[in-house]
Design a protein around this motif. Structure first.
Motif, PDB file in Angstrom:
ATOM      1  N   UNK B 477       0.845  -1.183   0.000  1.00 17.07           N
ATOM      2  CA  UNK B 477       0.000   0.000   0.000  1.00 17.07           C
ATOM      3  C   UNK B 477       0.885   1.238   0.000  1.00 17.07           C
ATOM      4  N   UNK B 478       0.310   2.340  -0.459  1.00 18.12           N
ATOM      5  CA  UNK B 478       1.097   3.575  -0.472  1.00 18.12           C
ATOM      6  C   UNK B 478       1.315   4.092   0.935  1.00 18.12           C
ATOM      7  N   UNK B 479       0.388   3.827   1.801  1.00 20.51           N
ATOM      8  CA  UNK B 479       0.623   4.149   3.197  1.00 20.51           C
ATOM      9  C   UNK B 479      -0.050   3.102   4.050  1.00 20.51           C
ATOM     10  N   UNK B 480       0.332   3.035   5.315  1.00 22.20           N
ATOM     11  CA  UNK B 480      -0.247   1.989   6.150  1.00 22.20           C
ATOM     12  C   UNK B 480       0.400   1.954   7.512  1.00 22.20           C
ATOM     13  N   UNK B 481       0.094   0.903   8.246  1.00 16.43           N
ATOM     14  CA  UNK B 481       0.500   0.848   9.644  1.00 16.43           C
ATOM     15  C   UNK B 481       1.889   0.258   9.821  1.00 16.43           C
ATOM     16  N   UNK B 482       2.361  -0.443   8.836  1.00 16.55           N
ATOM     17  CA  UNK B 482       3.605  -1.152   9.026  1.00 16.55           C
ATOM     18  C   UNK B 482       4.362  -1.213   7.697  1.00 16.55           C
ATOM     19  N   UNK B 483       5.655  -1.513   7.808  1.00 21.21           N
ATOM     20  CA  UNK B 483       6.443  -1.590   6.573  1.00 21.21           C
ATOM     21  C   UNK B 483       6.291  -2.968   5.961  1.00 21.21           C
ATOM     22  N   UNK B 484       6.085  -3.006   4.654  1.00 20.98           N
ATOM     23  CA  UNK B 484       6.014  -4.280   3.951  1.00 20.98           C
ATOM     24  C   UNK B 484       7.431  -4.628   3.495  1.00 20.98           C
ATOM     25  N   UNK B 486       8.784  -7.271   2.235  1.00 19.95           N
ATOM     26  CA  UNK B 486       8.909  -7.858   0.904  1.00 19.95           C
ATOM     27  C   UNK B 486       8.971  -6.771  -0.155  1.00 19.95           C
ATOM     28  N   UNK B 487       8.045  -5.819  -0.007  1.00 19.51           N
ATOM     29  CA  UNK B 487       7.971  -4.754  -0.989  1.00 19.51           C
ATOM     30  C   UNK B 487       9.232  -3.896  -0.935  1.00 19.51           C
ATOM     31  N   UNK B 488       9.713  -3.661   0.271  1.00 23.59           N
ATOM     32  CA  UNK B 488      10.891  -2.833   0.446  1.00 23.59           C
ATOM     33  C   UNK B 488      12.099  -3.486  -0.227  1.00 23.59           C
ATOM     34  N   UNK B 489      12.240  -4.779   0.023  1.00 24.86           N
ATOM     35  CA  UNK B 489      13.372  -5.497  -0.579  1.00 24.86           C
ATOM     36  C   UNK B 489      13.284  -5.447  -2.101  1.00 24.86           C
ATOM     37  N   UNK B 490      12.073  -5.723  -2.598  1.00 27.97           N
ATOM     38  CA  UNK B 490      11.891  -5.656  -4.042  1.00 27.97           C
ATOM     39  C   UNK B 490      12.260  -4.281  -4.576  1.00 27.97           C
ATOM     40  N   UNK B 491      11.812  -3.257  -3.834  1.00 27.30           N
ATOM     41  CA  UNK B 491      12.038  -1.892  -4.297  1.00 27.30           C
ATOM     42  C   UNK B 491      13.532  -1.584  -4.306  1.00 27.30           C
ATOM     43  N   UNK B 492      14.233  -2.030  -3.255  1.00 29.36           N
ATOM     44  CA  UNK B 492      15.673  -1.770  -3.207  1.00 29.36           C
ATOM     45  C   UNK B 492      16.388  -2.486  -4.338  1.00 29.36           C
ATOM     46  N   UNK B 493      15.917  -3.718  -4.611  1.00 35.91           N
ATOM     47  CA  UNK B 493      16.506  -4.464  -5.714  1.00 35.91           C
ATOM     48  C   UNK B 493      16.305  -3.703  -7.016  1.00 35.91           C
ATOM     49  N   UNK B 495      15.869  -0.652  -7.408  1.00 43.45           N
ATOM     50  CA  UNK B 495      16.697   0.543  -7.392  1.00 43.45           C
ATOM     51  C   UNK B 495      18.127   0.196  -7.809  1.00 43.45           C
ATOM     52  N   UNK B 496      18.647  -0.855  -7.216  1.00 51.27           N
ATOM     53  CA  UNK B 496      20.002  -1.313  -7.528  1.00 51.27           C
ATOM     54  C   UNK B 496      20.158  -1.611  -9.003  1.00 51.27           C
ATOM     55  N   UNK B 497      19.117  -2.216  -9.552  1.00 54.76           N
ATOM     56  CA  UNK B 497      19.171  -2.612 -10.951  1.00 54.76           C
ATOM     57  C   UNK B 497      18.828  -1.457 -11.871  1.00 54.76           C
ATOM     58  N   UNK B 498      18.687  -0.292 -11.246  1.00 54.53           N
ATOM     59  CA  UNK B 498      18.465   0.889 -12.054  1.00 54.53           C
ATOM     60  C   UNK B 498      17.043   1.040 -12.524  1.00 54.53           C
ATOM     61  N   UNK B 499      16.138   0.280 -11.844  1.00 49.19           N
ATOM     62  CA  UNK B 499      14.740   0.446 -12.233  1.00 49.19           C
ATOM     63  C   UNK B 499      14.069   1.462 -11.326  1.00 49.19           C
ATOM     64  N   UNK B 500      12.846   1.794 -11.672  1.00 43.04           N
ATOM     65  CA  UNK B 500      12.115   2.813 -10.931  1.00 43.04           C
ATOM     66  C   UNK B 500      11.788   2.346  -9.517  1.00 43.04           C
ATOM     67  N   UNK B 501      11.884   3.251  -8.577  1.00 46.40           N
ATOM     68  CA  UNK B 501      11.577   2.892  -7.190  1.00 46.40           C
ATOM     69  C   UNK B 501      10.059   2.877  -6.984  1.00 46.40           C
ATOM     70  N   UNK B 502       9.616   1.726  -6.513  1.00 48.17           N
ATOM     71  CA  UNK B 502       8.184   1.596  -6.252  1.00 48.17           C
ATOM     72  C   UNK B 502       7.863   2.250  -4.914  1.00 48.17           C
ATOM     73  N   UNK B 503       6.729   2.958  -4.843  1.00 51.39           N
ATOM     74  CA  UNK B 503       6.435   3.622  -3.573  1.00 51.39           C
ATOM     75  C   UNK B 503       5.373   2.889  -2.760  1.00 51.39           C
ATOM     76  N   UNK B 504       5.006   1.711  -3.182  1.00 50.30           N
ATOM     77  CA  UNK B 504       4.005   0.967  -2.395  1.00 50.30           C
ATOM     78  C   UNK B 504       4.740   0.055  -1.432  1.00 50.30           C
ATOM     79  N   UNK B 505       5.031   0.589  -0.249  1.00 54.67           N
ATOM     80  CA  UNK B 505       5.931  -0.115   0.664  1.00 54.67           C
ATOM     81  C   UNK B 505       5.298  -0.424   2.015  1.00 54.67           C
TER      82      UNK B 505
END
Ligand SMILES: Nc1ncnc2c1ncn2[C@@H]1O[C@H](COP(=O)(O)OP(=O)(O)OP(=O)(O)O)[C@@H](O)[C@H]1O
Ligand SMILES: [Mg+2]
Lengths: 270, 700
Positions: B477-484, B486-493, B495-505
């Motif tokens: 979700x774009x916002x919420x009670x806790x950090x996801x 899985x989503x964070x790891x995916x997003x960091x990956x 980012x590392x691979x030069x792809x767009x950072x997802x904000x649904x975390x």
């Protein structure tokens, strides 16, 4: 980027699991397996589906990778995901990808519990393409002939939200499991628990009584599993009444009247 | 008024004369030369001080109301205090005062003097078990025991007609409530055993004939029952050893002279024939008193229940087999032959065979076969002849057009196609349907029902609340009670691979939005008249109350009509309409109308349901039987059209489910609705609970 793989050997079943065939399911499974057709096991809870899979995996000498599905299970839980270790991202295969890579048998228990979008990832794997696309890595895994797929589901639940989609179910050969016939069930209980013949016979009759109550307040009658539990407790010295009460009546329901009735039924036998 | 002068120190009992003085003071107004307080004082003197004070307190209180009553009270109170426990004597006093207030002096004095009856009644109450309280458990118990579903009903005599177990409304024979409950259980099991072990297997007429051969048939009947009880007890000893242990605590041993007969009747294979055979030798002997758990044998009741059931089950079984034969078609059109294999002794499941091959029978067919087996000891061949296609023949039906010509316009009505299975195509615009309103009735029904089912209503509410309260975690979700993570790891990956950072975390736990719309289609045909109609109305009311909690959208329509030209749907609650007094009054106003043309009703209601925007759409039908209308809409034709309408619904993504009270519904419901999409209810009283249960199941 480095790949981490669990040792497939650790999923090999070394000793022959005890399994009593109910019919011709063993040879049917084998034939489907060699024809590269996935299997759907239908049947009520605790009737031996998991045990059957263990037995088949042992017989076919393939690693068995089991996933219990639940409604939070995502496609990445099955296929795999990136992990971060000390400033490095590492790809970690999910159980399904693992099974495909090592030519194991993947068993998805209670698939209906999984969300529909999750179930879809097995589609290309379950038809004659036998492919597992891994979106994140851009890889497409082709399953080796040793790979086998089996799913289980309990058609007894009537929830329309938890029905298996036609496009899913029509990819499988289905085997229906029932509670074993009385004699066989008695033998299973004896073998599994070491309980005496008389008690095992009574437990089977008790199970029959609870199965008579299915639909009148009980969702399911006592499964073979529960009988094995009760028998094990008895063997360890728990009284018959208490074993039936705790392993069977209380395990089946929370409804006080139903519990009272089941306890009375148990008491009338033992 | 207590006289303090004559009062000795506390703890010590008062003497006769002190008591007499005190009584004279309090009861002065009603004393005379011929009436003194001497006897009362003497009795009171025999009590302990605490009891004396207790008695004096009440004499004082009662004297203020009526001295005459107080005089009688004073005379009897000592005996009462001696005979009854304190709480019972208090109840006795209250009852006396109540009787005085409501009925006057004489009835109150009558209660005072008859302490014995009062004490017995109180004792009875303390140890009584009532059928009402044991029935819910006992019904399940009996059902668990075996095959056919047996219901319980109160009656003065203990007997069974082989379909219902009749038990007394109250049992007080044994010393404690626990023991009386056990007696209920044993009585019920004894009656169950008559059914299970074939007391009536040869048919009640055979029994009657046998007894008639004796000089005194009534005596023969008693002898038969005494011997049969010995046989049944032995069966229970084998089948239910635990229960038999309890039974033995109540069982009187048969007379020594009966020993030999006992031995024979207790052998595993002994049947009712052995009981008959044993009678002749013992006819001259004295018959022992019946066992406590014995009742009476009502052959007439048995005959009637058996005849009705056998007729019904024969038809049902033949139909079910017909259905199964059609599902297993055979090339060459050979005649299909069913046979059965039963294990000796009628134990265990019946194996059904088709043309010599074992065939898995669905549970309802299995239950039917078991029930037949219970009545007849075997499944006769004639039961195993599969019924052919139940082709319909409407011989006298008037043509719809004739009936309604000129009087009924099709304007403003909806026209629907109907499926003709014999032609395998639709009859175009065949049915004329109108929506009508149910006339709201503001009577005591709503209040009565809510009162009657207060407990159930609370339970339903609780289960539905639990359903609503189910939390689901929403991932990414774009916002919420806790950090996801899985989503964070995916997003960091990414980012590392030069792809767009997802904000649904984020993870957000939110109550699942229940995106469900339900249509309840209620049978208002003439056959629902009476208890079924009551049960329907009660169920709808309870369901309405409970559904409000969930916030699911739902509508309720009744259906009925006469012929294809007059199909009617009665609005009870529309989708947009709030559930309130008006809807409640309409539910109260549901009255049985005419026939059951189901297809057209399903088509129309599915149209309404289709227009609602919901992810899950349900059509739940409450009905008491098969589709049936005046102009040939019955048998196969009605069933096939209904099935067709349901298939159309399914195509539109609507899930259909049927709850029915028809005993024969097993023959056709699976065909119409699919095996998992219907529920049969034997007892209409269960409808409110069942319906909510099903609803809960279907939507969670
Ligand atoms: N045919 C059988 N042979 C040997 N053991 C059996 C058999 N059937 C049942 N059992 C016993 O019953 C237990 C439960 O079986 P199992 O765990 O395989 O059930 P399941 O069908 O997988 O249930 P669920 O659907 O709840 O996962 C086993 O552990 C075993 O003791
Ligand atoms: Mg399992």
């Amino acid at each position: 980027m480095k790949s981490r793989l669990l040792e497939p050997q650790s999923f090999l079943i070394a000793r022959e699991p005890y399994y009593e065939p109910q019919g011709e399911e063993v040879s049917l499974f084998e034939k489907a397996y060699y024809n590269l057709i996935p299997m759907l096991l239908k049947g009520p809870t605790g009737c031996g589906k998991t045990r059957f899979m263990e037995y088949m995996a042992w017989r076919l000498k393939r690693p068995l990778i089991t996933v219990s599905c639940h409604d939070d299970l995502t496609a990445s839980d099955l296929v795999g995901r990136y992990l971060i270790t000390a400033d490095q991202t590492v790809w970690m295969d999910g159980p399904l990808a693992q099974a495909v890579r090592c030519g194991g048998i993947c068993y998805l228990d209670e698939v209906v519990e999984a969300r529909k979008d999750t179930t879809v990832v097995i589609h290309p794997l379950a038809d004659d393409r036998r492919l597992l696309p891994i979106e994140k890595t851009g890889e497409v895994l082709a399953a080796p002939p040793e790979f086998g797929l089996a799913i289980s589901y309990n058609p007894g639940y009537q929830s329309v939200l938890k029905d298996l989609k036609q496009s899913t179910r029509q990819r499988f050969v289905a085997i229906e499991f029932h509670y074993p016939p009385a004699e066989l069930e008695q033998k299973i209980i004896e073998r599994e628990s070491g309980v005496g013949t008389e008690r095992a016979a009574k437990l089977v009759r008790f199970a029959g009584m609870t199965r008579n109550l299915k639909g009148s307040g009980l969702e399911e009658g006592a499964s073979t599993r529960l009988l094995v539990h009760a028998a094990k407790l008895m063997v360890s010295g728990v009284s018959e009444g208490y074993a039936c009460q705790s392993a069977i009546a209380q395990a089946l329901t929370d409804d006080p009247e139903m519990i009272a009735a089941i306890n009375e039924l148990g008491r009338s036998l033992f | 008024m207590m006289d303090t002068d004559t009062t000795p120190p506390p703890h010590e009992p008062l003497g006769v004369s002190a008591l007499e003085d005190w009584l004279d003071g309090v009861l002065d107004a009603v004393l005379s030369i011929r009436r003194s307080t001497a006897a009362a004082a003497a009795a009171l003197a025999g009590l302990g001080r605490e009891e004396q004070d207790y008695a004096r307190h009440w004499i004082d209180v009662i004297a203020k109301t009526n001295p005459e009553l107080a005089f009688h009270f004073a005379t009897h109170v000592s005996e009462a205090l001696k005979r009854m426990r304190p709480e019972d004597s208090e109840a006795w006093i209250i009852e006396v005062m109540d009787a005085y207030d409501k009925l006057g002096l004489y009835p109150a004095v009558a209660i005072l003097t008859d302490i014995g009856s009062f004490a017995t009644a109180r004792d009875g109450q303390a140890r009584a078990a009532t059928l009402e309280t044991v029935a819910p458990m006992l019904e399940l118990f009996v059902q668990g025991l075996a095959g056919r579903k047996l219901s319980l009903a109160p009656a003065e005599q203990v007997y069974t007609d082989t379909g219902t177990l009749f038990l007394p409304p109250r049992l007080t024979v044994l010393a404690t409530r626990e023991a009386n409950r056990m007696l209920y259980k044993i009585m019920a099991t004894h009656l169950w055993a008559q059914v299970r072990f074939g007391t009536f297997r040869g048919g009640p007429d055979a029994l009657r004939a046998e007894w008639g051969r004796y000089e005194d048939p009534e005596r023969a009947a008693r002898l038969f029952y005494a011997l049969e009880t010995i046989r049944l007890d032995a069966c229970l000893a084998r089948e239910l050893p635990g229960l038999y242990r309890d039974l033995c605590t109540l069982r009187r041993d048969p007379p020594p002279a009966w020993q030999e007969a006992c031995g024979r009747l207790s052998r595993p294979g002994a049947s009712v024939d052995d009981t008959q055979r044993a009678m002749a030798a013992l006819y001259a002997d004295e018959i022992p008193a019946p066992q406590l758990y014995q009742g009476t044998l009502h052959l007439d009741a048995v005959a009637q229940a058996m005849a009705e059931r056998m007729q019904r089950e024969r038809v049902a079984l033949k139909n079910a087999l017909g259905q199964m034969a059609r599902e297993h078609p055979l090339e060459g059109g050979r005649e299909r032959r069913f046979s059965v294999h039963t294990e000796p002794g009628g134990q265990g499941p019946v194996q059904l065979m088709l043309d010599g091959q074992p065939l898995g029978a669905p549970p309802e067919v299995q239950a039917l076969m078991q029930s037949v087996l219970l009545d007849l000891g075997e499944i006769p061949d004639e039961y195993l002849v599969a019924a052919g296609d139940g082709s319909y023949a409407p011989p006298h039906a008037k043509r719809a057009d004739d009936v309604w010509q000129g009087t009924y316009h099709e304007e403003g009505a909806f026209l629907y196609n109907e499926w003709d299975h014999s032609r395998e195509h639709y009859r175009k615009d065949w049915c004329v349907l109108r929506e009508l309103d149910v006339h709201p009735v503001h009577d005591g029904f709503v209040a009565d029902t809510l009162r009657k089912y207060a407990g159930l209503s609370a339970r339903l509410r609780k289960t539905f609340e639990a359903l609503r309260g189910e939390n689901a975690i929403q991932r990414r979700q774009k916002n919420g009670d806790d950090i996801d993570f899985d989503a964070l790891v995916d997003a960091l990956t990414d980012l590392k691979h030069g792809r767009e950072l997802n904000d649904r975390l984020f993870l957000r736990s939110r109550r699942t939005a229940r995106n469900i719309a339900v249509m309840f289609m209620v049978d208002m045909s003439g056959s629902t008249k009476g208890w079924i109609n009551d049960a329907e109305r009660e169920s709808l009311l309870l369901l309405g109350e409970a559904l409000e909690i969930l916030g699911d959208r739902y509508a309720i329509y009744g259906f009925s009509g006469t012929t294809r030209k007059r199909c009617e749907l009665y609005r009870i609650k529309e989708f947009g309409e709030p559930y309130g007094d008006l809807v409640r009054a309409r539910i109260s106003g549901i009255r049985p109308q005419d026939y059951t043309r189901m297809g057209v009703a399903i088509r129309h209601l599915c149209g309404l349901l289709h227009a609602v925007d919901a992810r899950t759409k349900l059509l739940i039908t409450l009905s008491d039987g098969k589709p049936d209308d005046y102009d040939g809409y019955r048998g196969q034709y009605g069933i096939e059209d209904t099935r067709q309408a349901l298939l159309e619904a399914k195509r539109d993504g609507i899930h259909a489910f049927c709850i029915t009270i028809d005993h024969d519904a097993r023959d056709y419901l699976p065909h119409m609705y699919g095996p998992a999409n219907y529920a049969l209810i034997d007892d209409v009283r269960q409808l409110p609970l069942k319906i909510s249960d099903i609803y809960r199941h279907l939507t969670s």
